[in-house]
Design a protein around this motif. Structure first.
Motif: not given
Length: 154
Positions: A13-38
């Motif tokens: 859902d987040a990637m469809q809104d903006n696929c350029r958002v940083g991994l740290d922002v995605l991690a925070d939004k999804c409650g995950l670590s950056v490596p887990s998001v990667q």
């Protein structure tokens, strides 16, 4: 990977809104670590959940301000004839979307053009020059209310 968990759905859902958002922002939004998001993003890409990541361009800024919805009816629908039309539509840059449908038409196309003369040239290439096109009906888009490709994931 056939099942998506809540975190995968949030990532999509987040990637469809903006696929350029940083991994740290995605991690925070999804409650995950950056490596887990990667890892999850790699898996979502590798398994085809994420097909590609694109920029959405404003057609008015590029001079392609006109949009058209075209219903195409073919004369014959043998498999090779359907594939021939699909190939023509895929290879035409002014065709933004092409759907094989049931109902009154065989295909529905969403096309763009600079002006009516530009669209007329497109109709000659795609429809008039194809002896298998029985008829086509065009609606000119008067205004864009909503556009996009976002798929609900949550």
């Amino acid at each position: 990977m056939t099942e998506l968990d809540k975190a995968d759905r949030e990532l999509l859902d987040a990637m469809q809104d903006n696929c350029r958002v940083g991994l740290d922002v995605l991690a925070d939004k999804c409650g995950l670590s950056v490596p887990s998001v990667q890892r999850r993003l790699k898996k979502l890409r590798d398994t085809g959940f994420i097909e590609r990541e694109v920029a959405v361009v404003n057609p008015d800024k590029t001079g392609n301000a006109m949009s058209f919805i075209v219903m195409v009816e073919l004369e014959r629908e043998a498999l090779h004839q359907l594939e021939d039309f699909r190939k023509r539509a895929r290879s035409e840059p002014q065709v933004q979307q092409c759907y094989y449908v049931t109902g009154e038409a065989d295909f529905i196309l969403v096309c763009t053009a600079r002006n009516m003369a530009d669209f007329e040239e497109l109709t000659h290439r795609l429809f008039f020059d194809d002896s298998n096109v029985r008829r086509f009906r065009t609606s000119v888009v008067m205004g864009r209310t909503k556009t996009g490709q976002k798929i609900p994931c949550l």
